[in-house]
Structures are given as C-alpha cells and as structure tokens.
Design a protein around this motif. Sequence first.
Motif, short mmCIF file in Angstrom:
data_model
loop_
_atom_site.label_atom_id
_atom_site.label_comp_id
_atom_site.label_asym_id
_atom_site.label_seq_id
_atom_site.Cartn_x
_atom_site.Cartn_y
_atom_site.Cartn_z
N THR A 94 28.49 -36.63 14.52
CA THR A 94 27.37 -36.78 13.40
C THR A 94 25.98 -37.18 14.08
O THR A 94 25.10 -36.71 13.59
N ILE A 97 24.30 -33.73 14.60
CA ILE A 97 23.83 -33.18 13.35
C ILE A 97 22.66 -34.14 12.74
O ILE A 97 21.61 -33.63 12.29
N PHE A 98 22.71 -35.32 13.08
CA PHE A 98 21.53 -36.15 12.69
C PHE A 98 20.13 -35.81 13.58
O PHE A 98 19.41 -35.47 12.87
N SER A 290 26.40 -29.31 17.35
CA SER A 290 27.11 -29.77 16.20
C SER A 290 28.27 -28.78 15.95
O SER A 290 29.36 -29.29 15.46
N TYR A 338 23.42 -45.37 16.78
CA TYR A 338 23.92 -44.07 17.59
C TYR A 338 23.87 -44.36 19.15
O TYR A 338 24.70 -44.19 19.79
#
Length: 364
Positions: A94, A97-98, A290, A338
Amino acid sequence: MNKTQNTFITSSEFTLFLLSSFIGIGSLYLPNSVIKDAKQDGWIGCIIGAVYPLYILVLANYTCNKFPVDDIFGLSKKSLGKILGSILNFIFITFFIFITSTEIIGLANTFKVYATPFLKNYQIFLSVITVTAYTAYKGMKPLGRLCEITFYLALILLLLPVATLKYGTYLNLMPVFGSGFKNILISSKETVFFYCGAEIAFFTYPFLEDKKKLLKCGFTSTVITMSVYTWFTFLTIYYLGIEISPKYLCPILTLADSINIPIINSFRYIFISLWGLVVLRCISIYYFSSCYGMNRLINKISPQTFALILCPIILFLSSLYGPPTRRRYYTGKIMSFYLIYNLIYISLIVILITFKKGGNFEKK
C-alpha cells in the motif's frame, strides 16, 4: 508483464530504475522543507538525509547475497508465516499505491497552478493514469529502457538552472552552519521523505543480471539523487534567499523563470512540461511496483490484470488530497507512518533471515 519472472535488467538500467524512483514531483518544493528548520544550511540537510536510502540499500545487498532469487515478499512469508507475512506484505504494498496516487495529484496541482489552470483534475488524472498504467503493463524491461532515455532529458533540466548563479548572491548562504547542527539534523529528517524509493530494491534485485553490482548501483543512484537535491536547494537559497523561497509553492520553477532564451517568452512552461515527463517515469515505476506486489500477494491474478484493477482505485485516492498545501500536509503525516513501518518491516525481515538457518527454512 512480459513474463516478469524471465526478465533481467542490466546494471545501468537497475541504477536508473532506482534513481527514477527517487526523483519525483517533490523535488520541485524540497528546498522549502529544509529551509524551514535549517535556514541557509538546508542544502547540508539534503546530504545527511541520504543516510536513509543507503541504509536500505545495504540491507538489500545483504539480503540479495543470502537469497539471490527470493524477494522480500517471499522471505516475509518464510520468516513470519503465510498469514502474518501476507498482512505485512500488503501494508508494504500500500506504500507504493499511496506514492503513486500522491505523485499524480502533485503533478496535477503543479500543472494547474503553473501551466494549465483551465484543465480539470480528472482530465489530468486520466491522461497520467493512462500513460503510467500502460508503461507498467509492459513490464520491467521496457520501463528500465524508459528510465535510460529520460535520464538524459533530466540531466539537461538539472544543468539549466545554473544560469541563476549570475543573479543570486553567496551572502544568502552565510553563515555556513549558522543554524546549528541540531536544526540541520531536523531538516535532514524532512528530506528522508523525498529519498523514499530505495525499498523497491528488495523485490527487484532478483531481476538484476549481475547481482554483485547491486550495492554499486544503489550507491550511484543515491549519490546522484543527493547531488540533485543538494544542487536544487543550494541554487534556491543562493537565488531567492531563505525569506523569499517559502513564499513560492515550487521555488524550483522560479529558478526556471530566470533562464532567458531568445524567442522563448517564458522558459517555465517548457521546463515544467519536460519535468512532467520525468515525474511520469517516477509514477510508472511506483505503479509497476504496486501491480507486481499485488501479484506476489495474490498469485492467481496476473500483474497485467492488476494494472487495470488499480486504475480506479488510484484515481479515487488521487482525488482525495485536494490543493497543494493540503496535499503536502496529509502526505507528510502518512509518509511518517510508512517511513517508520518500512524501517521496522525491512529490518525485521533481515534480522530473521540472519538468525533463521537450516535446510527447512532455505527450502521453504
């Protein structure tokens, strides 16, 4: 993605692959992030911040030497079990993706403010996602070649702002270390966000032809990135000073305004258009990461299919951030999470593969 498992990339392609993951839309406003704390010494913070990617790459090289054909997704399941490993892998995925979504909205905001205010967000989103999804769909080898081609374009753009040396003053850089070492360290923490991208090495090294050159490739890409960030920040402080620079959303584009070329009315539009291609390369890499990561998580769905599935998801996420200042605020908060997670996750896997030895573990 062109049978990624059978794809191998050269050392130069791998170096530029990593380099392209570092340099995105954030480089246009990086100087303001370090000036906030380190003032005229912000450029020094850019140098210290390079410790983060170097640490990640040293761990990646160690992992590659022990398990040259296993990426971090497989090693996570071996070390922590299938269920826990898959959960941690998903959180790690993720992250990419972020980054993909925040880079898209960052590029859209920059174009709307500085070049094409008449365009709607969704128009820019659709254009960007179409190009990047198609590039990611084609696979790692074409993406590596794209990184090589656009590198020379980026190199030209990096050298052009040297013209600002004619108009600035060295007094804006004085006194060196005047802000204090503590503030310089704080500013270097801000640059760590801009150095994110080295994590990609943990699942791309199996495709490197000469794995012995991983650390060399990583060191080269990090040094080049550090030089770019330091160069941009140095020029911004030299030309604008620490009082004026924060008044601009993207001070680097202000440097482009100082470039005078006969016949060309404003070089800014050319600079931002060409820099947009550099950012598209960065987005393509994160989009590919991703899709590849999701495929490693759910093997039954091909990376090509994920390239299509993620389109509406990333478009939706990109629409949530809002204007530039709001986007940067939320991006900073999320990136802090993150950053800490990636450090713990990667370090944990490396520790576990160091102490977990034996035939059964090796054969899993």
